[in-house]
Design a protein around this motif. Structure first.
Motif, short mmCIF file in Angstrom:
data_model
loop_
_atom_site.label_atom_id
_atom_site.label_comp_id
_atom_site.label_asym_id
_atom_site.label_seq_id
_atom_site.Cartn_x
_atom_site.Cartn_y
_atom_site.Cartn_z
N ASP A 119 69.00 15.72 57.21
CA ASP A 119 67.89 16.44 57.44
C ASP A 119 68.16 17.32 58.18
O ASP A 119 69.40 17.14 59.58
CB ASP A 119 67.38 14.55 57.93
CG ASP A 119 65.70 15.30 58.38
OD1 ASP A 119 64.94 15.29 58.10
OD2 ASP A 119 65.80 15.43 59.85
N ALA A 164 68.01 19.80 53.99
CA ALA A 164 66.70 19.50 54.35
C ALA A 164 65.88 19.88 55.27
O ALA A 164 66.28 18.69 55.78
CB ALA A 164 66.93 18.36 53.76
N SER A 166 63.21 20.29 58.21
CA SER A 166 61.89 18.86 58.00
C SER A 166 61.21 19.63 58.94
O SER A 166 60.28 18.95 59.88
CB SER A 166 62.35 17.33 58.06
OG SER A 166 62.90 16.87 59.25
N MET A 191 66.75 21.93 50.55
CA MET A 191 65.64 20.90 49.82
C MET A 191 64.64 21.22 51.33
O MET A 191 64.27 19.96 52.38
CB MET A 191 66.55 19.55 49.48
CG MET A 191 64.79 18.60 49.28
SD MET A 191 65.78 17.21 49.03
CE MET A 191 66.59 17.23 47.52
N TYR A 193 61.11 21.02 53.10
CA TYR A 193 59.77 20.01 53.36
C TYR A 193 58.95 21.13 53.52
O TYR A 193 58.43 21.58 54.30
CB TYR A 193 59.81 19.26 54.58
CG TYR A 193 60.76 18.03 54.68
CD1 TYR A 193 60.45 17.28 54.74
CD2 TYR A 193 61.89 18.14 55.28
CE1 TYR A 193 60.94 15.57 55.18
CE2 TYR A 193 63.28 17.24 55.14
CZ TYR A 193 62.49 16.29 55.60
OH TYR A 193 63.48 14.96 55.54
N LYS A 196 54.45 19.12 54.61
CA LYS A 196 54.56 18.46 55.40
C LYS A 196 53.20 18.80 56.17
O LYS A 196 52.70 18.83 56.98
CB LYS A 196 56.18 18.24 56.07
CG LYS A 196 56.10 17.40 56.97
CD LYS A 196 57.44 17.35 58.25
CE LYS A 196 57.44 16.06 58.14
NZ LYS A 196 58.87 16.59 59.19
N ILE A 247 59.67 19.51 49.15
CA ILE A 247 59.62 18.30 49.13
C ILE A 247 58.05 17.89 49.97
O ILE A 247 57.53 19.13 49.94
CB ILE A 247 60.05 18.07 50.64
CG1 ILE A 247 61.64 17.42 50.07
CG2 ILE A 247 59.64 16.17 51.21
CD1 ILE A 247 62.43 17.16 51.21
N LYS A 249 55.53 15.68 51.76
CA LYS A 249 55.13 14.33 52.24
C LYS A 249 53.75 14.66 53.32
O LYS A 249 53.36 15.47 53.95
CB LYS A 249 56.05 15.09 53.52
CG LYS A 249 56.38 13.98 54.82
CD LYS A 249 57.88 14.11 55.41
CE LYS A 249 58.01 12.75 56.51
NZ LYS A 249 59.49 12.84 57.15
N VAL A 270 59.86 17.12 45.29
CA VAL A 270 60.97 15.96 46.01
C VAL A 270 59.37 15.70 46.35
O VAL A 270 59.25 16.27 46.92
CB VAL A 270 61.26 16.28 46.56
CG1 VAL A 270 62.04 14.86 47.50
CG2 VAL A 270 63.14 17.02 46.17
N TYR A 272 57.86 12.57 48.97
CA TYR A 272 59.03 11.65 50.49
C TYR A 272 57.58 10.54 49.91
O TYR A 272 56.26 11.14 50.87
CB TYR A 272 58.26 12.52 51.25
CG TYR A 272 60.16 12.02 51.98
CD1 TYR A 272 59.20 10.39 52.54
CD2 TYR A 272 60.51 12.44 53.31
CE1 TYR A 272 60.26 9.80 53.60
CE2 TYR A 272 61.37 12.08 53.72
CZ TYR A 272 61.46 10.29 54.15
OH TYR A 272 61.82 9.79 55.18
N ALA A 308 56.68 15.19 40.51
CA ALA A 308 57.94 14.94 41.30
C ALA A 308 59.16 15.02 40.11
O ALA A 308 58.97 13.79 39.55
CB ALA A 308 57.76 13.70 42.51
N ILE A 312 62.06 10.21 47.33
CA ILE A 312 63.07 10.02 48.84
C ILE A 312 61.50 8.68 49.03
O ILE A 312 60.91 8.62 49.44
CB ILE A 312 63.14 10.98 50.19
CG1 ILE A 312 63.43 12.45 49.39
CG2 ILE A 312 63.73 10.38 51.16
CD1 ILE A 312 63.69 13.17 50.65
#
Length: 326
Positions: A119, A164, A166, A191, A193, A196, A247, A249, A270, A272, A308, A312
């Motif tokens: 992260d 990743a 974020s 990867m 985010y 988000k 991702i 999220k 992905v 989350y 997805a 995670i």
């Protein structure tokens, strides 16, 4: 009486074997990424009160924890560091001996096959709890990019397989991709985010990561939960800047967004499954209000159905056990 004409859909639901035969969406242990919170010190396994079953783990116990994951068939983790020292610029995020860098080396030395995702953010490392450098009460986007790129390179040098980020700064994928490439890590994927939201589902995570903002909130850089098209704009930018994974999220309240991001990017997506989603199920299960196994498997399957490729989730160990049983 004339016979009614209609479709008999129930023919394909007559037995467990028949339902399994025609099942469209499948959940596998290889889909799961397990989050780990690594802390300074020794012999520490301390429970996170708002996240039953989740612990802070010190470096000396990390190999033991990874061994348990490998035995379950979980071969991907995402590392979150909780440093002993914090400052205004989050210097421990990009320190050679930072907590995530040291944890990465421990994992890769013991289990080279384990996919380590780092992260990449500053919020756990800053004394103000925001994801970047603060100027006059506002997160300075461009100055933060320099530190994020520096963090990503230090994590790759430590052996991280995937970076990743974020933080939700504008241009963060471009800055990190440039930094990694210039440092010789052209084959290290990002990867992102990408989508988000400024969600109310993050509360327990902030307890675990000790990253609650000391003033204000993160709504100037995380997305408005009401917005759909903005998510596609964010994903489009990250794709153009070189992101390899996307991702979304949180996951459960944003399944519609997940499907659109998957259809739009045609890249690995992905989900989350965030701390609030996890803790609600755990609390309800502890009170006997829901069947934990059934509801978790249904929830994660819905994420796979929505597009997805990977998930995670703090449920990963339990899910791996349940899948092995069945």
């Amino acid at each position: 009486m004339e016979k009614l004409q209609f479709d008999r859909h129930r023919r394909l639901r007559n037995s467990a074997a028949m339902r399994s035969l025609v099942r469209e969406t499948h959940l596998h242990t290889s889909d799961l990424i397990y989050p780990l919170f690594v802390v300074e010190g020794e012999n520490i396994r301390s429970a996170v009160p708002s996240m039953p079953g989740v612990e802070h783990i010190s470096l000396d116990l990390l190999e033991e924890e990874i061994s348990g994951l490998v035995k379950r068939g979980i071969l991907s983790i995402i590392l979150f560091g909780v440093p002993a020292h914090k400052d205004a610029v989050g210097s421990q995020a990009y320190a050679t001996e930072g907590i995530v860098q040291r944890a990465t080396r421990v994992v890769k030395e013991a289990y080279p096959e384990m996919v380590v995702i780092a992260d990449t953010c500053l919020c756990q490392y800053t004394d103000h709890g925001h994801c970047g450098v603060i100027h006059e009460g506002y997160v300075d986007n461009d100055e933060t990019l320099t530190l994020l790129a520096k963090t990503a390179v230090s994590q790759a040098e430590a052996g991280a397989d995937i970076i990743a980020p974020s933080n939700m700064m504008d241009g963060f994928v471009a800055a990190i991709r440039k930094g990694l490439d210039e440092a010789g890590y052209v084959n290290t994927p990002i990867m992102s985010y990408a989508v988000k939201y400024a969600s109310s589902f993050y509360g327990p995570f902030r307890d675990a990561a000790h990253s609650t903002p000391q003033f204000g909130d993160r709504k100037t850089y995380q997305m408005d939960p009401a917005n759909r098209l903005e998510a596609l704009r964010e994903a489009e930018s990250d794709m153009a800047e070189g992101a390899d994974f996307f991702i979304v999220k949180p996951a459960l309240s944003y399944l519609d967004i997940m499907r659109e991001v998957k259809d739009f990017t045609k890249r690995p997506v992905v989900a989350y499954n965030v701390s609030g989603e996890y803790s609600m199920v755990k609390a309800a299960a502890q009170n006997g209000w829901v069947d934990e196994k059934a509801i978790v498997l249904e929830k994660l399957t819905s994420m796979k159905r929505a597009g997805a490729d990977l998930i995670i989730t703090y449920h990963a160990k339990d899910v791996a056990d349940w899948l092995q049983e069945s």
